[in-house]
Design a protein around this motif. Structure first.
Motif, PDB file in Angstrom:
ATOM      1  N   TYR A 117       0.823  -1.211   0.000  1.00 38.21           N
ATOM      2  CA  TYR A 117       0.000   0.000   0.000  1.00 38.21           C
ATOM      3  C   TYR A 117       0.856   1.260   0.000  1.00 38.21           C
ATOM      4  O   TYR A 117       1.938   1.300   0.577  1.00 38.21           O
ATOM      5  CB  TYR A 117      -0.949   0.023   1.216  1.00 38.21           C
ATOM      6  N   PHE A 118       0.313   2.245  -0.678  1.00 36.39           N
ATOM      7  CA  PHE A 118       0.870   3.602  -0.699  1.00 36.39           C
ATOM      8  C   PHE A 118      -0.113   4.512   0.029  1.00 36.39           C
ATOM      9  O   PHE A 118      -1.293   4.564  -0.311  1.00 36.39           O
ATOM     10  CB  PHE A 118       1.072   4.062  -2.144  1.00 36.39           C
ATOM     11  N   VAL A 119       0.382   5.232   1.051  1.00 37.58           N
ATOM     12  CA  VAL A 119      -0.474   6.126   1.830  1.00 37.58           C
ATOM     13  C   VAL A 119       0.100   7.541   1.742  1.00 37.58           C
ATOM     14  O   VAL A 119       1.146   7.830   2.331  1.00 37.58           O
ATOM     15  CB  VAL A 119      -0.563   5.687   3.302  1.00 37.58           C
ATOM     16  N   PRO A 120      -0.550   8.456   1.014  1.00 35.37           N
ATOM     17  CA  PRO A 120      -0.048   9.832   0.911  1.00 35.37           C
ATOM     18  C   PRO A 120      -0.529  10.676   2.085  1.00 35.37           C
ATOM     19  O   PRO A 120      -1.558  10.389   2.691  1.00 35.37           O
ATOM     20  CB  PRO A 120      -0.658  10.328  -0.402  1.00 35.37           C
ATOM     21  N   VAL A 121       0.220  11.711   2.385  1.00 31.81           N
ATOM     22  CA  VAL A 121      -0.137  12.639   3.457  1.00 31.81           C
ATOM     23  C   VAL A 121      -0.181  14.054   2.878  1.00 31.81           C
ATOM     24  O   VAL A 121       0.842  14.554   2.384  1.00 31.81           O
ATOM     25  CB  VAL A 121       0.874  12.571   4.625  1.00 31.81           C
ATOM     26  N   GLY A 144      -9.252  -0.982   5.946  1.00 33.58           N
ATOM     27  CA  GLY A 144      -9.515   0.435   5.723  1.00 33.58           C
ATOM     28  C   GLY A 144      -9.288   1.256   6.973  1.00 33.58           C
ATOM     29  O   GLY A 144      -8.698   2.349   6.927  1.00 33.58           O
ATOM     30  N   ASN A 145      -9.710   0.722   8.108  1.00 31.02           N
ATOM     31  CA  ASN A 145      -9.513   1.428   9.382  1.00 31.02           C
ATOM     32  C   ASN A 145      -8.025   1.621   9.669  1.00 31.02           C
ATOM     33  O   ASN A 145      -7.597   2.712  10.061  1.00 31.02           O
ATOM     34  CB  ASN A 145     -10.176   0.634  10.502  1.00 31.02           C
ATOM     35  N   GLU A 151      -2.512   6.935   8.071  1.00 32.36           N
ATOM     36  CA  GLU A 151      -2.530   8.249   7.424  1.00 32.36           C
ATOM     37  C   GLU A 151      -2.668   9.367   8.458  1.00 32.36           C
ATOM     38  O   GLU A 151      -1.954  10.376   8.414  1.00 32.36           O
ATOM     39  CB  GLU A 151      -3.680   8.301   6.426  1.00 32.36           C
ATOM     40  N   THR A 152      -3.578   9.189   9.406  1.00 33.35           N
ATOM     41  CA  THR A 152      -3.790  10.195  10.452  1.00 33.35           C
ATOM     42  C   THR A 152      -2.557  10.356  11.322  1.00 33.35           C
ATOM     43  O   THR A 152      -2.127  11.477  11.637  1.00 33.35           O
ATOM     44  CB  THR A 152      -4.989   9.786  11.331  1.00 33.35           C
TER      45      THR A 152
END
Length: 414
Positions: A117-121, A144-145, A151-152
């Motif tokens: 997965y790639f998680v952008p901020v 998803g959670n 991310e948060t």
């Protein structure tokens, strides 16, 4: 007693598991927030992040990259084979079009496909950071959670670091501004408040710093009823450090000239002081002139400075005798004192190299051209002479002559 259906038990178990997970997430966020409020270092925050991702979320491979200017740097990593910096930079380019959390296993990029997965901020639509997640085995219902939590969590840390950086930059700017104001005040104290216009000598000065704070300095010191000393100098560099260096030079010159009349000893002592204060990293060009009104004798030392022009009885002479620049060598080579007998009406024109060199405009004034300007305006008062020479050089060469500080010091012996 009735037994609950297995489906109900499973639903309750999943609900309890989710609640416990949410509680752990809230605790993690609280710990991170407390660390931020305590102004913990970035290393501490990244270590806490790694523990949360690896231990609590069971993520086996992470690469966190944070934007710095036009590039990203890897701020935190664990698991898998470590990629080199160049490879990670190329990865950033491949991810420039991704705006949301994205699965990577089917990505055509060989490196990206190693991650899941790639998680952008983002913060206020600005792409601040991203994280690559791999070796992450979790049920679909919680995926998803967990990704949203990651991310948060990273958003909180990255924004806090960005705010800390902005705050430090603001503090640095304010400190620099205070230093600048202090240096301007210090330099203002270096410039003589009044110069003699009557009696046996007429003195006029023009001082034009290239910035708010320049590296030029001049002084005129009355030593007794029959003697005065003047100085013109140019320090390497500009700004606060140059101003403070000149302030120290002035204090040293005034102290030593009050107890010592030997220009060789004064020059050598000034060199020792500058070397001691700058460790040989800065230097000063300097001209010292000592005039006795009774004997009409001028003694001088030129330490690598633009030679002042002496105009006496219609003759021109450049005052070159002396030594090398001060501050560059622990011990000066031999110091030669020049001497001249000045007849009434003699004029000494002192200046710094900003008058004759403007590198930004590719303008360089020759000695002959400068002498020509001096001769044409020599009958003017010393203040008008300075103004006329500068103006004529600017007009003749179609140049502003604003690449460096400019100091003009004209002395007419009456």
């Amino acid at each position: 007693m009735a037994h609950l259906p297995t489906s109900v038990i499973n639903d309750e178990s999943e609900l309890i598991q989710l609640l416990l997970k949410r509680q752990a997430e809230l605790n993690s966020l609280l710990e991170i927030t407390q660390a931020i409020n305590k102004n913990s270092s970035s290393n501490v925050l990244f270590e806490m992040l790694e523990v949360i991702l690896n231990v609590h979320l069971k993520i086996g491979m992470v690469r966190l990259l944070i934007r710095e200017g036009e590039h990203f740097y890897c701020a935190s990593r664990f698991g898998g084979e470590f990629e080199n910096a160049k490879t990670l930079q190329q990865t950033c380019q491949a991810l420039s079009d991704y705006k949301n959390i994205t699965a990577l296993r089917s990505n055509p990029d060989a490196l990206l496909s190693k991650y899941e997965y790639f998680v952008p901020v983002f913060h206020k639509d600005e792409f601040l950071a991203f994280v690559l997640i791999g070796d992450f085995d979790i049920g679909h219902e919680l995926l998803g959670n967990d990704l949203n939590f990651v991310e948060t969590l990273i958003n909180v840390i990255v924004v806090a670091l960005e705010n800390k950086k902005l705050f430090k930059e603001r503090v640095d700017r304010e400190r620099s501004q205070r230093d600048m104001e202090l240096a301007v005040e210090v330099q203002g104290m270096l410039i003589p408040r009044s110069l003699p216009k009557t009696g046996s000598v007429e003195v006029g000065a023009t001082y034009l710093p290239n910035q708010n704070i320049g590296g030029d300095y001049f002084d005129f010191i009355k030593l007794g009823p029959e003697e005065f000393l003047w100085c013109i100098a140019d320090a390497s560099g500009k700004g606060v450090s140059a101003a403070l260096l000149m302030a120290n030079l002035q204090a040293s010159l005034r102290a030593w000239s009050s107890v010592e009349s030997d220009l060789v000893k004064i020059t050598e002592r000034l060199n020792e002081i500058v070397v001691s204060n700058t460790n040989g990293e800065r230097f000063i060009t300097l001209f010292l002139g000592l005039y006795n009104e009774k004997t009409r004798e001028l003694r001088y030392v030129n330490a690598g400075h633009n030679p002042p022009i002496l105009l006496t009885d219609g003759r021109i002479k450049f005052l070159k005798d002396g030594t090398t620049i001060i501050g560059a060598f622990d011990k000066l080579p031999s110091v030669r004192v020049g001497t001249e007998i000045l007849s009434p009406g003699s004029l000494i024109f002192n200046y710094t190299d900003g008058l004759v060199e403007s590198a930004n405009e590719d303008v360089y004034i020759s000695d002959d051209e400068l002498v020509d300007h001096l001769m044409k305006n020599s009958s003017l008062s010393v203040d008008d002479l300075n103004e006329a020479i500068l103006r004529n050089i600017q007009l003749t060469n179609n140049a502003r002559m604003n690449s460096d500080d400019i100091t003009l010091l004209s002395i007419r012996i009456l």
